[in-house]
Design a protein around this motif. Structure first.
Motif, mmCIF file in Angstrom:
data_model
loop_
_atom_site.group_PDB
_atom_site.id
_atom_site.type_symbol
_atom_site.label_atom_id
_atom_site.label_comp_id
_atom_site.label_asym_id
_atom_site.label_seq_id
_atom_site.Cartn_x
_atom_site.Cartn_y
_atom_site.Cartn_z
ATOM 1 N N ARG A 102 -16.209 -1.096 0.948
ATOM 2 C CA ARG A 102 -15.609 -1.187 0.999
ATOM 3 C C ARG A 102 -13.960 -0.216 2.005
ATOM 4 O O ARG A 102 -13.199 -0.003 1.185
ATOM 5 N N PRO A 103 -14.783 -0.027 3.131
ATOM 6 C CA PRO A 103 -13.792 0.331 3.870
ATOM 7 C C PRO A 103 -12.587 0.587 3.921
ATOM 8 O O PRO A 103 -11.569 -0.846 4.128
ATOM 9 N N GLY A 104 -11.850 1.571 3.901
ATOM 10 C CA GLY A 104 -10.160 1.283 3.518
ATOM 11 C C GLY A 104 -9.403 0.452 2.367
ATOM 12 O O GLY A 104 -8.481 0.917 2.233
ATOM 13 N N SER A 105 -10.656 1.171 1.381
ATOM 14 C CA SER A 105 -10.007 0.639 0.140
ATOM 15 C C SER A 105 -9.848 2.401 -0.866
ATOM 16 O O SER A 105 -11.248 2.821 -0.489
ATOM 17 N N ARG A 106 -9.375 2.420 -1.899
ATOM 18 C CA ARG A 106 -9.253 3.554 -2.961
ATOM 19 C C ARG A 106 -9.371 3.183 -3.989
ATOM 20 O O ARG A 106 -8.429 2.286 -4.468
ATOM 21 N N TRP A 107 -9.629 3.981 -4.555
ATOM 22 C CA TRP A 107 -9.387 4.144 -6.578
ATOM 23 C C TRP A 107 -7.925 5.003 -6.862
ATOM 24 O O TRP A 107 -7.676 5.301 -5.959
ATOM 25 N N ALA A 118 0.564 -0.867 -0.150
ATOM 26 C CA ALA A 118 0.253 0.033 -0.234
ATOM 27 C C ALA A 118 0.940 1.608 -0.122
ATOM 28 O O ALA A 118 0.593 2.366 -0.231
ATOM 29 N N SER A 119 1.793 0.725 0.571
ATOM 30 C CA SER A 119 2.948 2.430 0.959
ATOM 31 C C SER A 119 3.576 2.550 -0.384
ATOM 32 O O SER A 119 4.169 3.746 -0.793
ATOM 33 N N ARG A 120 3.611 1.963 -1.861
ATOM 34 C CA ARG A 120 4.667 2.342 -2.999
ATOM 35 C C ARG A 120 3.244 2.984 -4.155
ATOM 36 O O ARG A 120 3.662 3.712 -4.832
ATOM 37 N N TRP A 121 2.341 2.753 -4.008
ATOM 38 C CA TRP A 121 1.153 3.916 -4.395
ATOM 39 C C TRP A 121 1.783 5.477 -4.050
ATOM 40 O O TRP A 121 1.157 5.671 -2.868
ATOM 41 N N PRO A 122 1.778 6.319 -5.538
ATOM 42 C CA PRO A 122 2.264 7.825 -4.830
ATOM 43 C C PRO A 122 0.970 8.372 -4.569
ATOM 44 O O PRO A 122 -0.020 7.879 -4.781
ATOM 45 N N VAL A 123 1.452 9.052 -3.918
ATOM 46 C CA VAL A 123 0.338 10.703 -3.357
ATOM 47 C C VAL A 123 -1.081 10.891 -4.391
ATOM 48 O O VAL A 123 -2.007 10.334 -4.453
#
Length: 281
Positions: free
Chosen positions: A126-131, A111-116
């Motif tokens: 789906r709590p905690g998930s983002r597109w 998860a930390s690898r996705w750039p902001v």
């Protein structure tokens, strides 16, 4: 008495010839048995003659039940162990890993690898998930390639691309239908470059355009949604359609889906080990 050793020698020769003949006759029988799957790292093949005759299992929660009577297993590559995939491969099962390609969860190991800049709106339900902003291919490709490599390393031969329809939701970015088509084709090509057979999960409005790029389809509830006919481009190309319903009587919906040529099952939404398959045609 002098001739006895010679007679024994001839008997030995006859026995050797008989054994050799037996092995020769057995060879075609061995060749007719189920062909073992290719070693890890090789893409799964989907023979056209078998397109309407697969039985499958979709399990994303709980310890994998390797004894389920199915030809194809769709599994989570993170929680599924190498021992479980090895056990399934020993039974000549085809293994498909499910990879989210348009979303990420905060609990994902990467998860930390996705750039902001590519992190979008929350995924509904789906709590905690983002597109993700799938238009940013240069940012997505390295992370997704590593997800695919994890599949390959654990012995999977195919990958099912989930959440490949960000344009149809509210991802927080102006992603168009054509943007999604482009990235989905790039994902299929990326999977092939890493020796994985690509499959499309849902994304029904894009099936007609993407069927040539993918080897199989996975669909949820096309009977309830009344859209099964839109999956026929895969069937017409002799490619498998793995279908699931979460409600309804299989005795009723199987008539429709098996008639279309799908491999259909009834599952709980938790996607644990329980399943009720439709009979094969």
């Amino acid at each position: 008495m002098r001739n006895r050793p010679a007679r024994l020698g001839r008997r030995g020769v006859r026995r050797m010839l008989a054994a050799a003949l037996g092995l020769t006759l057995l060879a075609p029988l061995v060749a007719c048995r189920a062909t073992p799957l290719a070693p890890p790292g090789a893409p799964t093949v989907w023979p056209a003659a078998s397109a309407r005759h697969w039985q499958w299992q979709w399990q994303l929660t709980g310890p994998v039940d390797v004894t389920v009577d199915a030809d194809v297993f769709l599994l989570d590559p993170v929680t599924t162990t190498a021992a479980e995939t090895a056990a399934l491969r020993a039974r000549h099962r085809r293994l498909v890993c499910q990879v989210a390609v348009g979303t990420y969860a905060g609990t994902d190991p990467d998860a930390s690898r996705w750039p902001v800049a590519v992190r979008g709106a929350p995924v509904a339900g789906r709590p905690g998930s983002r597109w993700l902003d799938v238009r940013r291919w240069d940012s997505l490709a390295p992370v997704l390639a590593d997800r695919f490599r994890l599949c390959r390393g654990k012995g999977f031969g195919a990958v099912a691309l989930a959440d490949a329809d960000a344009y149809a939701h509210r991802p927080g970015f102006p992603i168009s239908f054509d943007d999604q088509l482009l990235v989905n084709r790039r994902l299929a090509a990326l999977a092939r470059s890493l020796d994985l057979s690509p499959g499309l999960v849902d994304a029904v409005p894009q099936v007609a355009a993407l069927a040539p790029d993918f080897d199989f389809a996975v669909n949820q509830e096309c009977v309830r949604r009344r859209e099964c006919a839109r999956l026929l481009p895969f069937v017409d190309a002799d490619k498998p359609v793995f279908h699931v319903e979460y409600s309804g009587d299989p005795a009723t919906f199987c008539v429709t889906t098996v008639g279309y040529g799908f491999a259909s099952i009834r599952k709980d939404r938790s996607l644990d080990a329980w399943r009720e398959p439709c009979p094969l045609p």
